[in-house]
Design a protein around this motif. Structure first.
Motif, mmCIF file in Angstrom:
data_model
loop_
_atom_site.group_PDB
_atom_site.id
_atom_site.type_symbol
_atom_site.label_atom_id
_atom_site.label_comp_id
_atom_site.label_asym_id
_atom_site.label_seq_id
_atom_site.Cartn_x
_atom_site.Cartn_y
_atom_site.Cartn_z
ATOM 1 N N LYS A 164 0.816 -1.222 0.000
ATOM 2 C CA LYS A 164 0.000 0.000 0.000
ATOM 3 C C LYS A 164 0.853 1.277 0.000
ATOM 4 N N ILE A 165 1.917 1.249 -0.767
ATOM 5 C CA ILE A 165 2.806 2.415 -0.852
ATOM 6 C C ILE A 165 2.541 3.165 -2.154
ATOM 7 N N PHE A 166 2.360 4.474 -2.045
ATOM 8 C CA PHE A 166 2.195 5.341 -3.206
ATOM 9 C C PHE A 166 3.576 5.897 -3.575
ATOM 10 N N ALA A 167 3.983 5.712 -4.838
ATOM 11 C CA ALA A 167 5.365 6.062 -5.213
ATOM 12 C C ALA A 167 5.404 7.134 -6.297
ATOM 13 N N VAL A 168 6.309 8.081 -6.128
ATOM 14 C CA VAL A 168 6.452 9.202 -7.065
ATOM 15 C C VAL A 168 7.908 9.303 -7.521
ATOM 16 N N ASN A 169 8.087 9.420 -8.822
ATOM 17 C CA ASN A 169 9.407 9.581 -9.443
ATOM 18 C C ASN A 169 9.605 11.072 -9.722
ATOM 19 N N ILE A 170 10.583 11.681 -9.066
ATOM 20 C CA ILE A 170 10.778 13.134 -9.153
ATOM 21 C C ILE A 170 11.992 13.427 -10.036
ATOM 22 N N MET A 171 11.758 14.178 -11.098
ATOM 23 C CA MET A 171 12.787 14.408 -12.116
ATOM 24 C C MET A 171 12.987 15.912 -12.318
ATOM 25 N N ILE A 176 1.081 19.212 -1.341
ATOM 26 C CA ILE A 176 0.849 18.228 -0.273
ATOM 27 C C ILE A 176 -0.554 17.628 -0.396
ATOM 28 N N GLU A 177 -1.538 18.477 -0.675
ATOM 29 C CA GLU A 177 -2.918 17.990 -0.821
ATOM 30 C C GLU A 177 -3.032 17.022 -1.999
ATOM 31 N N TRP A 178 -2.350 17.348 -3.091
ATOM 32 C CA TRP A 178 -2.364 16.493 -4.289
ATOM 33 C C TRP A 178 -1.777 15.119 -3.973
ATOM 34 N N LEU A 179 -0.638 15.119 -3.294
ATOM 35 C CA LEU A 179 0.012 13.861 -2.891
ATOM 36 C C LEU A 179 -0.933 13.008 -2.049
ATOM 37 N N LYS A 180 -1.550 13.652 -1.046
ATOM 38 C CA LYS A 180 -2.432 12.928 -0.128
ATOM 39 C C LYS A 180 -3.656 12.390 -0.863
ATOM 40 N N GLU A 181 -4.186 13.206 -1.755
ATOM 41 C CA GLU A 181 -5.388 12.829 -2.504
ATOM 42 C C GLU A 181 -5.104 11.631 -3.413
ATOM 43 N N LEU A 182 -3.997 11.686 -4.143
ATOM 44 C CA LEU A 182 -3.675 10.597 -5.072
ATOM 45 C C LEU A 182 -3.339 9.313 -4.320
ATOM 46 N N ARG A 183 -2.715 9.466 -3.169
ATOM 47 C CA ARG A 183 -2.422 8.272 -2.363
ATOM 48 C C ARG A 183 -3.730 7.621 -1.904
ATOM 49 N N LYS A 184 -4.678 8.461 -1.476
ATOM 50 C CA LYS A 184 -5.973 7.943 -1.022
ATOM 51 C C LYS A 184 -6.687 7.214 -2.158
ATOM 52 N N GLU A 185 -6.659 7.828 -3.347
ATOM 53 C CA GLU A 185 -7.266 7.195 -4.531
ATOM 54 C C GLU A 185 -6.671 5.821 -4.794
#
Lengths: 219, 219
Positions: free
Chosen positions: A28-35, A206-215
């Motif tokens: 249940k980990i949400f992962a983001v690749n930052i470039m 921060i809100e975007w991160l939290k929202e997408l993780r919840k989705e």
């Protein structure tokens, strides 16, 4: 003979990326690749993200660099779990490197995994690492022509962060031009404009991160 | 099997670079390969160099970009001869691309050829284009950790330009640390600190260019 070789490399990469993706989903980990370019502010973004979410969500970090442990030392000070990958010359992370790094993390105590790619606005575009979303940073002092000149990395990204907006008063930078060019390349791209240094408008990210993780957790 | 292929590519590249080098020497042209991250200020450096030397030395320019003619249009406004190379995805120029660009220039009316490489702090390091000298730019807003994190490009360069010093008052940047790190990587490297935008300390760079060109003509 050159194109098929490259295609095979990408195919092999995507197969390992898929394994990474499944391993992260199982936990249940949400992962983001930052470039981004070198020096656009990836490490400072990650540092402030960890500190903002402290007590609410646990962040794990994979730091990609040609060499040195400079960035992972900065992140380690926040108390977050961090693993450093040194690519030894390669201009981007690949799924195999990330697979090895994931083995070093205690996945059961991570909610969001932030993967800081090698500073490069070209090479990382082609390599899926297993992440859920790709984010590209472009910073104000780099100039407002970056989406025009390096469209590929904007095209593959789910969001763009225009960073260092605290420097807008000291330079000529047409932020509307950048926004329009990003939307021309990819109409559905999400655009943030913030300062990781001062924290201005950081809450939207921060809100975007939290929202997408919840989705992802619900999906 | 991978390393020999790369070695062959580099060998083929160097052979064409040698031809470029000889073609330029025959015309008494001093050539500089300018490398940096995206947005460090290569185009502005070239623009001011042309304008500063106007009436004294004729500058030719080769502009390397993934795509677009954005930078060559800026340079064309100065009146200098300019050729745009679009690499179509490649993260650096190579000698063959430059060979084709040289064919488009009237070499008899060029004293100094400035080659702006693709914005990238990794890929251009390995490819000699036929130039006499390599220069790497690093700009103040990128942060003072760049030589530490991307040493290869500093190691292959004859000079480093710390650009955008007009922004020093607005950020934390330890210029002495950068100088020391550059000298640790390559003790004989020449270091400039200047602003291509305001012109501050730009004369030192111009003098170096003129001096090295004179040495080449005498040598």
């Amino acid at each position: 003979m050159k194109v098929p070789i490259v295609a095979n490399i990408l195919k092999a990469n995507d197969s390992i990326a898929q394994q990474n993706h499944e391993a992260l989903r199982a936990k249940k980990i949400f992962a983001v690749n930052i470039m981004s370019s070198p020096g656009a502010g990836k490490t400072t973004l990650i540092e402030r993200t960890i500190n903002t979410l402290k007590g609410e969500l646990k962040i794990g970090v994979i730091e990609g660099d040609i060499q040195s442990t400079h960035d992972s030392e900065i992140i380690a000070k926040t108390g977050a779990q961090v693993v450093q990958i040194n690519t030894g010359g390669a201009c981007h992370l690949d799924a195999n490197m990330v697979s090895k790094a994931i083995e070093q993390l205690d996945l059961s105590s991570i909610d969001i995994l932030l993967i800081e790619n090698v500073g490069n606005l070209v090479c990382p575009s082609n390599f899926w690492l297993g992440e859920d979303k790709k984010v590209v940073l472009t910073s104000v002092p780099e100039g407002d022509d970056k989406p025009l000149k390096y469209p590929s990395i904007f095209l593959v990204s789910d969001a763009v962060i225009i960073n260092k907006i605290d420097l807008l008063p000291y330079m000529t930078y047409d932020i509307d031009k950048v926004r329009q060019e990003c939307l021309r390349i990819k109409p559905e791209i999400k655009i943030f404009q913030l300062s990781s240094k001062t924290g201005e408008r950081f809450d939207e990210w921060i809100e975007w991160l939290k929202e997408l993780r919840k989705e992802k957790l619900q999906g």
